[in-house]
Design a protein around this motif. Sequence first.
Motif, PDB file in Angstrom:
ATOM      1  N   HIS A 138       0.852  -1.190   0.000  1.00  0.00           N
ATOM      2  CA  HIS A 138       0.000   0.000   0.000  1.00  0.00           C
ATOM      3  C   HIS A 138       0.892   1.244   0.000  1.00  0.00           C
ATOM      4  CE1 HIS A 138       1.004   0.203   4.228  1.00  0.00           C
ATOM      5  NE2 HIS A 138       0.440  -0.961   4.450  1.00  0.00           N
ATOM      6  N   ARG A 139       0.260   2.422   0.069  1.00  0.00           N
ATOM      7  CA  ARG A 139       1.039   3.668  -0.010  1.00  0.00           C
ATOM      8  C   ARG A 139       2.095   3.768   1.095  1.00  0.00           C
ATOM      9  NH1 ARG A 139      -2.792   6.834   1.347  1.00  0.00           N
ATOM     10  NH2 ARG A 139      -1.788   8.848   1.225  1.00  0.00           N
ATOM     11  N   GLU A 174      -5.791   0.838   0.861  1.00  0.00           N
ATOM     12  CA  GLU A 174      -5.825   0.746  -0.600  1.00  0.00           C
ATOM     13  C   GLU A 174      -4.448   0.322  -1.119  1.00  0.00           C
ATOM     14  OE1 GLU A 174      -7.540   3.299  -4.368  1.00  0.00           O
ATOM     15  OE2 GLU A 174      -6.554   4.396  -2.764  1.00  0.00           O
ATOM     16  N   THR A 175      -4.417  -0.658  -1.982  1.00  0.00           N
ATOM     17  CA  THR A 175      -3.131  -1.182  -2.461  1.00  0.00           C
ATOM     18  C   THR A 175      -2.636  -0.383  -3.664  1.00  0.00           C
ATOM     19  OG1 THR A 175      -4.155  -2.721  -4.000  1.00  0.00           O
ATOM     20  CG2 THR A 175      -3.799  -3.510  -1.744  1.00  0.00           C
ATOM     21  N   LYS A 179      -1.723  -3.337   6.170  1.00  0.00           N
ATOM     22  CA  LYS A 179      -2.261  -4.362   5.269  1.00  0.00           C
ATOM     23  C   LYS A 179      -3.522  -4.983   5.860  1.00  0.00           C
ATOM     24  CE  LYS A 179       2.193  -5.894   3.484  1.00  0.00           C
ATOM     25  NZ  LYS A 179       3.300  -6.744   3.869  1.00  0.00           N
ATOM     26  N   LEU A 207      -1.677   3.393   7.939  1.00  0.00           N
ATOM     27  CA  LEU A 207      -2.044   2.418   6.922  1.00  0.00           C
ATOM     28  C   LEU A 207      -1.498   1.050   7.311  1.00  0.00           C
ATOM     29  CD1 LEU A 207      -1.171   4.418   3.675  1.00  0.00           C
ATOM     30  CD2 LEU A 207      -3.416   4.121   4.730  1.00  0.00           C
TER      31      LEU A 207
END
Length: 276
Positions: free
Chosen positions: A16-17, A255-256, A250, A248
Motif C-alpha cells: 500500500h502507499r 488501498e493497495t 495491510k 495504513l
Amino acid sequence: MTFTTRFAPSPTGYLHRGNAFSALTAFRAAHAAGGRFILRIEDIDATRCRPQYEAAIYEDLAWLGLTWETPVRRQSEHLADYHLALARLRERGLAYRCFRTRREILEAIGQAPHGLPPPFRGAPLAPGEEQTRLAAGEAFAWRLHLDAARAELGPAWDRLSFVEEGEEAQRADPLPAGDIVLARKDIGVAYHLAVVVDDALQGITHVIRGEDLREATPIQRLLQTLLDLPAPTYRHHRLLAGPDGRRLAKRDKAETLRELRARGVSAEALRLELTV
Ligand code: GLU
C-alpha cells in the motif's frame, strides 16, 4: 563503507502507499548518498507469505520506478544462516527452549490493569523436565535469555546504544522486549534474528524503516552485540495515515498500489505525493 540500505517487505499482502513510502525513502536515501539499495524478501513465515504477493512486490516497485540489486535475498532460502546464529547463542547459554503455548505465555505474563501486558521473561527448564518433554516430542521455541545476556555483557549492557541518523547516540534498553523468540516452534526461525543476520551479511550501513519498528531497535542492537555484528545507523520515518487518521496497514485493507494504479493514479503522481 558504501552507504547501503534496504527495503525488507514480507509478502503477506499487496503493498500500500505506506509501504511505497518506505521503499521510496530508502531508495532516495541510497541515491542521494551514491550508495546501494537492496530489496530483501522476508518470507520466513510460509503460513502467511504467498508467491503472488512476492511477484506483486517486484511489479509494484518497478512501476514506482525503483531498481534494486539482484539476486534478491529471500530469507526462506537462507535458514542455515539463522540456525548458525542461533547455535552461537545457544552454545553460550544465551537461549533456552520454551515449551509454553501461546495461552500459557499470556497466563504467565498476566494482564496489566492498564495498557500492554508486561514482556515475557522465563528461564531454562530443569534438565530432567526438559528431557521428559523432548522425549515426549513436545514442540518448543528458542527464546533469548535476557538475564544470561546481561550477565555475559556485564557493564557493556548499560552501554548498549543506537544512533538515529542526525541525533546523538541513545541508550538501547532491551528489557521492554522481554525474552524474545529467536526461533518459532513452527518455522524454526523468527523475525529479529533473521533481520540482524541479514543486515550484517548484506552490509547494511543504514536501516531505514517505519517508526513502528523503532521499538524493535534495542533488542536488535543487543543481538548484534551478542553476535559481534556491526551497528548500522537507523532512520525511522514517519508513518502515513489513512483517511481515518490511523496508520495504513495491510490488515486494515489499506488501498493497495494495484488498486491505485487501476483507478488511474500515475507512478509520478504517487512519487510526488510521497515526498518526505
Ligand atoms: N519485514 C518487516 C516488515 O515488513 C520489516 C523489517 C525491517 O525493516 O526491519 O514489517
